[in-house]
Design a protein around this motif. Structure first.
Motif, PDB file in Angstrom:
ATOM      1  N   HIS A 106       0.843  -1.196   0.000  1.00  0.00           N
ATOM      2  CA  HIS A 106       0.000   0.000   0.000  1.00  0.00           C
ATOM      3  C   HIS A 106       0.883   1.252   0.000  1.00  0.00           C
ATOM      4  O   HIS A 106       1.610   1.512   0.965  1.00  0.00           O
ATOM      5  CB  HIS A 106      -0.938   0.027   1.202  1.00  0.00           C
ATOM      6  N   PRO A 107       0.827   2.065  -1.066  1.00  0.00           N
ATOM      7  CA  PRO A 107       1.730   3.217  -1.199  1.00  0.00           C
ATOM      8  C   PRO A 107       1.638   4.203  -0.047  1.00  0.00           C
ATOM      9  O   PRO A 107       2.656   4.737   0.402  1.00  0.00           O
ATOM     10  CB  PRO A 107       1.295   3.859  -2.528  1.00  0.00           C
ATOM     11  N   LEU A 108       0.423   4.493   0.436  1.00  0.00           N
ATOM     12  CA  LEU A 108       0.270   5.482   1.498  1.00  0.00           C
ATOM     13  C   LEU A 108       1.013   5.055   2.754  1.00  0.00           C
ATOM     14  O   LEU A 108       1.745   5.852   3.369  1.00  0.00           O
ATOM     15  CB  LEU A 108      -1.216   5.688   1.803  1.00  0.00           C
ATOM     16  N   LEU A 109       0.853   3.797   3.149  1.00  0.00           N
ATOM     17  CA  LEU A 109       1.508   3.314   4.362  1.00  0.00           C
ATOM     18  C   LEU A 109       3.027   3.279   4.183  1.00  0.00           C
ATOM     19  O   LEU A 109       3.780   3.621   5.102  1.00  0.00           O
ATOM     20  CB  LEU A 109       0.970   1.931   4.731  1.00  0.00           C
ATOM     21  N   LEU A 110       3.490   2.856   3.010  1.00  0.00           N
ATOM     22  CA  LEU A 110       4.931   2.813   2.749  1.00  0.00           C
ATOM     23  C   LEU A 110       5.535   4.216   2.807  1.00  0.00           C
ATOM     24  O   LEU A 110       6.583   4.428   3.425  1.00  0.00           O
ATOM     25  CB  LEU A 110       5.191   2.171   1.391  1.00  0.00           C
ATOM     26  N   ASP A 111       4.885   5.166   2.164  1.00  0.00           N
ATOM     27  CA  ASP A 111       5.409   6.543   2.166  1.00  0.00           C
ATOM     28  C   ASP A 111       5.447   7.109   3.579  1.00  0.00           C
ATOM     29  O   ASP A 111       6.402   7.808   3.957  1.00  0.00           O
ATOM     30  CB  ASP A 111       4.556   7.438   1.265  1.00  0.00           C
ATOM     31  N   ARG A 112       4.417   6.835   4.360  1.00  0.00           N
ATOM     32  CA  ARG A 112       4.388   7.357   5.727  1.00  0.00           C
ATOM     33  C   ARG A 112       5.464   6.714   6.595  1.00  0.00           C
ATOM     34  O   ARG A 112       6.045   7.379   7.460  1.00  0.00           O
ATOM     35  CB  ARG A 112       3.007   7.138   6.335  1.00  0.00           C
TER      36      ARG A 112
ATOM     37  N   GLU B  78       1.629  -0.418  12.775  1.00  0.00           N
ATOM     38  CA  GLU B  78       1.627   0.762  13.637  1.00  0.00           C
ATOM     39  C   GLU B  78       1.301   2.020  12.840  1.00  0.00           C
ATOM     40  O   GLU B  78       0.551   2.889  13.295  1.00  0.00           O
ATOM     41  CB  GLU B  78       2.992   0.894  14.319  1.00  0.00           C
ATOM     42  N   THR B  79       1.833   2.110  11.634  1.00  0.00           N
ATOM     43  CA  THR B  79       1.545   3.247  10.760  1.00  0.00           C
ATOM     44  C   THR B  79       0.071   3.279  10.390  1.00  0.00           C
ATOM     45  O   THR B  79      -0.557   4.345  10.364  1.00  0.00           O
ATOM     46  CB  THR B  79       2.400   3.154   9.484  1.00  0.00           C
ATOM     47  N   TYR B  80      -0.492   2.126  10.112  1.00  0.00           N
ATOM     48  CA  TYR B  80      -1.920   2.032   9.801  1.00  0.00           C
ATOM     49  C   TYR B  80      -2.774   2.510  10.977  1.00  0.00           C
ATOM     50  O   TYR B  80      -3.739   3.260  10.806  1.00  0.00           O
ATOM     51  CB  TYR B  80      -2.269   0.593   9.426  1.00  0.00           C
ATOM     52  N   LYS B  81      -2.420   2.101  12.180  1.00  0.00           N
ATOM     53  CA  LYS B  81      -3.196   2.494  13.357  1.00  0.00           C
ATOM     54  C   LYS B  81      -3.104   4.002  13.592  1.00  0.00           C
ATOM     55  O   LYS B  81      -4.078   4.629  14.016  1.00  0.00           O
ATOM     56  CB  LYS B  81      -2.713   1.716  14.576  1.00  0.00           C
TER      57      LYS B  81
ATOM     58  N   LYS C  33     -12.443   3.697   2.065  1.00  0.00           N
ATOM     59  CA  LYS C  33     -12.708   4.962   2.733  1.00  0.00           C
ATOM     60  C   LYS C  33     -11.394   5.570   3.201  1.00  0.00           C
ATOM     61  O   LYS C  33     -10.363   4.898   3.230  1.00  0.00           O
ATOM     62  CB  LYS C  33     -13.656   4.744   3.916  1.00  0.00           C
ATOM     63  N   SER C  34     -11.442   6.816   3.604  1.00  0.00           N
ATOM     64  CA  SER C  34     -10.215   7.530   3.938  1.00  0.00           C
ATOM     65  C   SER C  34      -9.448   6.886   5.087  1.00  0.00           C
ATOM     66  O   SER C  34      -8.234   7.010   5.174  1.00  0.00           O
ATOM     67  CB  SER C  34     -10.533   8.986   4.291  1.00  0.00           C
ATOM     68  N   ASP C  35     -10.158   6.161   5.986  1.00  0.00           N
ATOM     69  CA  ASP C  35      -9.461   5.548   7.119  1.00  0.00           C
ATOM     70  C   ASP C  35      -8.943   4.147   6.809  1.00  0.00           C
ATOM     71  O   ASP C  35      -8.359   3.487   7.678  1.00  0.00           O
ATOM     72  CB  ASP C  35     -10.361   5.507   8.348  1.00  0.00           C
ATOM     73  N   LEU C  36      -9.170   3.676   5.577  1.00  0.00           N
ATOM     74  CA  LEU C  36      -8.659   2.382   5.092  1.00  0.00           C
ATOM     75  C   LEU C  36      -9.297   1.183   5.787  1.00  0.00           C
ATOM     76  O   LEU C  36      -8.746   0.085   5.756  1.00  0.00           O
ATOM     77  CB  LEU C  36      -7.136   2.295   5.258  1.00  0.00           C
ATOM     78  N   THR C  37     -10.464   1.343   6.394  1.00  0.00           N
ATOM     79  CA  THR C  37     -11.080   0.211   7.089  1.00  0.00           C
ATOM     80  C   THR C  37     -12.138  -0.504   6.268  1.00  0.00           C
ATOM     81  O   THR C  37     -12.332  -1.703   6.420  1.00  0.00           O
ATOM     82  CB  THR C  37     -11.728   0.670   8.412  1.00  0.00           C
TER      83      THR C  37
END
Length: 497
Positions: free
Chosen positions: A81-87, A197-200, A129-133
Motif C-alpha cells: 500500500h503506497p500510502l503506508l509505505l510513504d508514511r 503501527e503506521t496504519y493504526k 474509505k479515507s481511514d482504510l477500514t
C-alpha cells in the motif's frame, strides 16, 4: 523444482521472452503453454528469482509467502500500500536512529518477462474509505486505493534490499510472495509490524468525530445522516433510567481507564438495553451516537450480515467493529440493534465468549462502549446475558407507567400545540403503553383534527386516537377472524355423490 521449470521453459522457447513467444508458438507442439506448464505461484517465485539476478542483489535468497496482516481492516498485504509505505519512510527520516525493520525507500518494478501476464500493472482491487477500514461508497471523500498489485523493491535503513509480488489467482485469492536475503526474515516481520503501527496512526487521525456503518445497509449515507441529526431532546425517559445510561460514558474518563488498566481488564464496557418494541431503545442509540460524535469520539454502527460477502457472519461484523475500535485508539461507541442476532450462532459461541470477556477481548486504550439493544433477551445465551463481564450492565426500558412521564411525552410530541389544562388530564389514560404508542396517538389525533377542519388538537382527539389504535391492535391479535373459511365439501362429477 523451480530451477527445473526454468530450464524447461528456456528449452521450450530459446532466445525469446514469454511475451514475444506467446502468439508464435505452434499450437500442436509437444509442449503446453507456459500458463499450463507453471502454476501462478511457481511463476511468482521464478519472477522474483529473475529480478534478484537482474538487480544484482547479493547473498543467498529466501522466498516465502508474505505473512497476512490480520487487522480489523479488509486491506490486504500492507507492504503493497503506497500510502503506508510513504508514511513509514517519512517517519524514519524524522528519527535520529532507525528502528529495527525501518524502511528507507521503495519503488514499483516492471513485471519480468518470465511472469508476463501474472501481474503487469499496478492496479487496485477496490477503493477504500479515507481511514482504510472499509470499501468506499458513492459520495465518499478522501478515498484511497487498496493495496496495489504488482512487483516492488524495498530498501532498508540497515543496508539490504527485499522484493515482493502481490497478485490475484484465478480463483480470486490474493497472494503475496517476498524475497529477502537469508537471515533478514526477522527484520522483514519487524517491518510489517511497523506498517501496522503506521496504519493504526492513520486510523487514529481519520476517526475523530466519524460515524461509520460496519456491515451492509441499503442506504448507509442516509443512516449516517439520521444518526448525526439525532438528539437527546428526542429521548423521553424516566430520569433514573436516563442517568443510568449517561453513566456508562464514564468508560471514557481517564481516571476510569487508568483503573481498568491497573486491574489488567480490557477497556471495553458492554451495556444491553432491553424492553418491548417501541420503548425508545433505537432512538436512544442514535441520540447517544450523535452526542458521542459531536464530542470528537468515533461511532461504529453495526448491521447484521446478509451474506458471506465482505466479512462473513453477523458476529464477524461485530467482532470487526470491536477490533477497529481498539486499533483506532479513539474513544469509540459501538452501536448494535437486536443483539441476539449477532451472538446466537452455536458454532461461534466459544469465540464470542472469549471476545466479550476472555483472551480475545480487544483492548482500546481510549475506551470502547458497546451499547446494544434487544427486544428478546431470553434468546441470548445465559453465559453471555447473565455473566457480569460479558454484559456489564442490563438497563430495562419499560412502557410508560408514570403519569408525569406521559405528560412529558405529550409535551414533546404536541410541541407548540400542547396546552396543560387541555392535554395533561389525558395522560392517565395512556399509561401502560410504550412511547411509540403515544407518538401514534398524537399523530392520529392531529389527522383527526384536520378532518374536522381544525388545527388545534383537543383532548377528545387524543382519546379518540387512543381508542382507535387499541381497537385495531386487538382486532389484529384475533387471527381466527382473518382466516379463510374451510372449504365446503364438494359433490362428485356433475354434482353427483
Amino acid at each position: 523444482m523451480a530451477e527445473d521449470a526454468m530450464k524447461e521453459q528456456e528449452w521450450l522457447y530459446p532466445g525469446e521472452s514469454l511475451s514475444e513467444s506467446q502468439d508464435h508458438r505452434p499450437s500442436d507442439g509437444p509442449a503446453l503453454s507456459w500458463r499450463r506448464e507453471l502454476k501462478s505461484k511457481e511463476i511468482a517465485v521464478l519472477g522474483l528469482e529473475k529480478l534478484w539476478r537482474q538487480l544484482n542483489l547479493t547473498g543467498p535468497m529466501l522466498i516465502f509467502h508474505s505473512p497476512f496482516v490480520s487487522t480489523s481492516s479488509f486491506l490486504l498485504y500492507f507492504e503493497h500500500h503506497p500510502l503506508l509505505l510513504d508514511r513509514l519512510v517519512a517517519a524514519g527520516q524524522r528519527r535520529k536512529r532507525p528502528r529495527f525493520g525501518q524502511l528507507s525507500g521503495w519503488r514499483s518494478l516492471p513485471a519480468p518477462d518470465l511472469a508476463w501476464g501474472l501481474t503487469v500493472s499496478a492496479r487496485a482491487e477496490c477503493l477504500f474509505k479515507s481511514d482504510l477500514t472499509h470499501r468506499a461508497e458513492l459520495g465518499d471523500r478522501g478515498t484511497q486505493p487498496a493495496s496495489l498489485y504488482g512487483w516492488k523493491l524495498y530498501q532498508f535503513a540497515s543496508g539490504w534490499t527485499a522484493l515482493s509480488v502481490y497478485y490475484t489467482e484465478e480463483d480470486y485469492d490474493n497472494v503475496a510472495f517476498t524475497a529477502v536475503p537469508q537471515g533478514r526474515q526477522d527484520e522483514w516481520l519487524a517491518f510489517l509490524d511497523l506498517l501496522v503501527e503506521t496504519y493504526k496512526q492513520h486510523l487514529h487521525q481519520h476517526g475523530r468525530g466519524s460515524i461509520e456503518i460496519v456491515g451492509t445497509a441499503t442506504k448507509p449515507r442516509d443512516l449516517i445522516t439520521v444518526i448525526r441529526q439525532a438528539s437527546w431532546n428526542d429521548v423521553v425517559l424516566p430520569e433514573a433510567t436516563r442517568a443510568l445510561v449517561e453513566a456508562q460514558r464514564r468508560i471514557f474518563d481517564p481516571a476510569i481507564l487508568r483503573h481498568y488498566a491497573a486491574l489488567r481488564v480490557p477497556r471495553l464496557r458492554k451495556v444491553l438495553l432491553v424492553g418491548p418494541p417501541g420503548t425508545g431503545k433505537t432512538t436512544l442509540l442514535k441520540a447517544e451516537g450523535a452526542y458521542h460524535a459531536r464530542r470528537g469520539g468515533r461511532v461504529l454502527y453495526v448491521t447484521p450480515s446478509t451474506s458471506n460477502y465482505d466479512g462473513g457472519s453477523s458476529w464477524n461484523m461485530l467482532s470487526t467493529a470491536l477490533q477497529t475500535a481498539a486499533d483506532s485508539r479513539l474513544p469509540t461507541l459501538v452501536l448494535v440493534e437486536d443483539f441476539e442476532a449477532f451472538v446466537s450462532d452455536p458454532k461461534e459461541q466459544q469465540i464470542i465468549l472469549n471476545t466479550l470477556d476472555g483472551v480475545a477481548t480487544p483492548d482500546n486504550p481510549a475506551g470502547t462502549l458497546l451499547l446494544a439493544t434487544s427486544n428478546n433477551p431470553e434468546q441470548i445465551d445465559p453465559r453471555i446475558r447473565d455473566r457480569p463481564g460479558r454484559i456489564d450492565a442490563l438497563i430495562e426500558l419499560r412502557p410508560v407507567q408514570d403519569e408525569q412521564l406521559a405528560v412529558r411525552f405529550l409535551q414533546h410530541l404536541l410541541g407548540a400545540g400542547y396546552r396543560e389544562e387541555e392535554h395533561a388530564p389525558v395522560a392517565s389514560q395512556l399509561l401502560g403503553q410504550p412511547g411509540s404508542h403515544l407518538r401514534e396517538v398524537c399523530l392520529t389525533a392531529a389527522l383527526h383534527a384536520l378532518d374536522e377542519n381544525r388545527t388545534a388538537v383537543l383532548a377528545k382527539d387524543l382519546l379518540w386516537a387512543h381508542e382507535v389504535i387499541l381497537n385495531g391492535r386487538a382486532a389484529a391479535a384475533q387471527s381466527e377472524r382473518f382466516a379463510p373459511p374451510p372449504p365446503r365439501r364438494r359433490g362428485s362429477y356433475f354434482g353427483k355423490r
